[in-house]
Design an enzyme around this catalytic site. Structure first.
Site, PDB file in Angstrom:
ATOM      1  N   LYS A  69       0.843  -1.199   0.000  1.00  0.00           N
ATOM      2  CA  LYS A  69       0.000   0.000   0.000  1.00  0.00           C
ATOM      3  C   LYS A  69       0.881   1.253   0.000  1.00  0.00           C
ATOM      4  CE  LYS A  69      -3.861   1.913   2.756  1.00  0.00           C
ATOM      5  NZ  LYS A  69      -4.686   1.648   3.959  1.00  0.00           N
ATOM      6  N   SER A 143      -9.365   1.414   3.179  1.00  0.00           N
ATOM      7  CA  SER A 143      -8.637   2.248   2.255  1.00  0.00           C
ATOM      8  C   SER A 143      -7.638   1.461   1.414  1.00  0.00           C
ATOM      9  CB  SER A 143      -7.894   3.348   3.034  1.00  0.00           C
ATOM     10  OG  SER A 143      -6.976   2.786   3.965  1.00  0.00           O
ATOM     11  N   SER A 167      -9.485  -0.820   7.425  1.00  0.00           N
ATOM     12  CA  SER A 167      -8.943  -0.822   6.064  1.00  0.00           C
ATOM     13  C   SER A 167      -8.250  -2.115   5.679  1.00  0.00           C
ATOM     14  CB  SER A 167      -7.961   0.346   5.888  1.00  0.00           C
ATOM     15  OG  SER A 167      -8.619   1.579   6.077  1.00  0.00           O
TER      16      SER A 167
END
Length: 561
Positions: A69, A143, A167
């Site tokens: 990420k 996210s 997330s």
């Protein structure tokens, strides 16, 4: 694509890191919205070639491709948190990335996210929306949207996300994956762009519980350079018999009758497997969830981005700006009020663990279309946090698990929750129906232990670490050579010696034993805790003349003498 299968194929010669990377490269650009930045194709192949030249010994993640990420530092690629104006070039890998690379994994690149990890929808990014593999009109979850979709699309065997409000779990549910939200502080967040620094966790997406277990062993551990790292050790796995679920009147599915039906089916399945399902008062957890976007924790988000927000507000995704700006005017009074309220809720929630071993909840109450979120971004995002927002505030660990599909093919998931440091119990329980069937436990006390040169002979065969243990005080140990100890039983002057217990698929035991040279053989090793386990014992004929190293309390200490 999963770790266990890849390692087995590498060992058998059915595949190789170069072949797998070449296959990934052919489809890496086929799905838009996943990547923010990547290494060059040649860099991928060079890394794969260098691993093949080195060989797999001592590398539990030999040749395993993974994604990161883009709020986690990877040396050689910019860190942007999905905000180009925020971008910087890190000097080094984040601690978690470094550990994975040192274990032999191959980093592919940086994935898309809800900007500054603020959102559970996966649509708040200037880089677009990664398409959900199960329905292009539906959100991928956030996210950590790019990280989840990369695994769901078979572009990586696992991926790193982060998890402050959910997330690392909501995207797992929406992409039919396992998503681990570890105990806060046991996986270093050094090199991670903060959202709420006191709560942030690095999370992991994978396709099996067994893979999550392998990865946890690699990336867990105290990091003295991380102010929020914790020294606590994982508790041994416990037998799970009592599973708490929210009272029926406290469940919310936001009109999604199919999710509600899938939840009921999963509860019935738990009961059919022999679990005692106990309804609990879920209200303290729900009330805690509502705190996350209030008071000090919203101010923490402003602290992480405030300078840029004041100088370049136009750099922010509009919804992200609207949310984080609310934290600008936090006060000490409101911060203490929130902390007092949280302390009260923690005390109420603690009583639950007196009657249950684990909690089980839906991961999310429903899934939305991209168009629905665009029309009502804040309220629908808030709905998705109903079963996730409380975890880090209450210092719990969690594992999101695939749990079925709606009639339109969209995935449903449940999440198992445990107190801090009981992560191993989550892995064992979630993996038991599939990953751990047809296995045997095996004790190792030498070079096969975690981090030592022959550990890959276990991990490449799908071996899963279970726990640390000690022999009964009836054994001694010699150094057969500089690579192997010899454990043997004695009638007197015995001591307890440390071991690791692993769980190995029975189908792999034969080839594993074939690689063990004389004078070692398989026998029953008595445990200090009672009972016994299969383990390696040394033929007594090989002991005379070998140095007795029993007083070093184990092979690791002997190596580090």
């Amino acid at each position: 694509m999963n770790i266990t299968t890849l390692l087995k194929d590498y060992r058998s010669g059915a595949s190789s890191p170069v072949k797998i990377i070449s296959e990934i490269l052919e489809k890496l650009d086929a799905f838009p919205g996943i990547w923010i930045s990547r290494f060059s194709d040649e860099a991928f192949l060079a890394r794969a070639r260098s691993l093949e030249e080195r060989g797999p010994d001592g590398l539990p993640l030999f040749g395993i491709p993974f994604a990161v990420k883009d709020n986690i530092d990877v040396a050689g690629l910019p860190t942007t948190a999905a905000c180009p104006a925020f971008a910087y070039e890190p000097d080094a890998n984040a601690t978690v990335v470094r550990l994975l690379v040192e274990a032999g994994a191959i980093c592919l690149g940086k994935t898309n996210l809800d900007q500054f990890a603020t959102g559970l929808v996966g649509t708040r990014s200037p880089h677009g929306v990664p398409e959900n593999p199960y329905g292009k009109d539906f959100i991928p979850g956030g996210s950590s949207c790019g990280s989840a979709v990369a695994v769901a699309r078979d572009l990586s065997a696992f991926s790193l996300g982060t998890d402050t409000a959910g997330s690392g779990r909501v995207p797992a549910a929406f992409n039919n994956l396992y998503g681990w939200k570890p105990t806060r502080g046991v996986v270093s967040t050094r090199g991670v762009v903060p959202a709420c620094r006191t709560l942030d966790c690095v999370s992991v997406f994978a396709t099996t519980a067994a893979d999550i277990q392998i990865l946890a062993r690699v990336i867990s551990g105290f990091d003295a350079a991380d102010s929020f790292s914790r020294k606590g050790e994982y508790h041994p796995e416990i037998p799970v018999r009592r599973i708490g679920v929210p009272r029926a009147d406290q469940l919310e599915f936001f009109g999604d009758n199919e999710y509600a039906e899938l939840w009921e089916l999963n509860v019935a399945e738990l009961q059919s497997q022999g679990a005692q399902v106990i309804e609990i008062d879920f209200q303290p957890f729900l009330d805690t969830a509502r705190l996350l976007y209030e008071g000090p924790w919203l101010t923490e988000r402003y602290l992480a981005t405030g300078d840029l927000m004041e100088s370049q507000p136009e750099a922010f995704y509009p919804v992200t700006l609207e949310i984080i700006q609310k934290g600008k005017h936090g006060s000490a009074v409101s911060a203490f009020e929130a902390q007092y309220r949280l302390a009260d809720l923690k005390r109420q929630a603690e009583s639950v663990w007196e009657s249950v071993d684990l909690l089980c909840t839906p991961t999310a109450g429903t899934i939305y279309r991209v168009s629905e979120v665009a029309a009502d971004p804040i309220r629908l995002n808030s709905n998705l946090g109903t079963y996730t927002n409380f975890l880090n505030l209450l210092d719990l660990c969690a594992l999101a698990v695939p749990a079925g599909f709606r009639k339109d093919g969209m995935p449903f998931g449940v999440t198992y929750v445990a107190p801090a440091f009981f992560d191993r119990s989550l892995f064992a329980f979630a993996g038991a129906p599939a990953d751990l069937t047809g296995t045997m436990e095996l004790a190792v006390c030498g070079a096969h232990m975690t981090g030592l040169p022959l550990n890959s002979q276990l991990t490449s065969r799908g071996g899963i670490f279970v726990r640390e243990a000690k022999t009964a005080p009836t054994y001694r140990m010699v150094a057969l050579d500089d690579k192997r100890p010899g454990l043997f039983r004695v009638q007197e002057n015995g001591v307890s010696l440390p071991m690791e217990i692993w769980r190995l698929p029975i189908s792999e035991v034969g080839s594993f034993l074939a690689a063990i040279p004389s004078p070692l053989g398989l026998g029953r090793v008595a445990l200090e805790e009672g009972g016994n386990v299969c383990g390696f014992l040394c033929e007594t004929s090989a002991i005379p003349g070998k140095p007795d190293i029993s007083d070093y309390d184990g092979w690791r200490n002997w190596l580090n003498r």
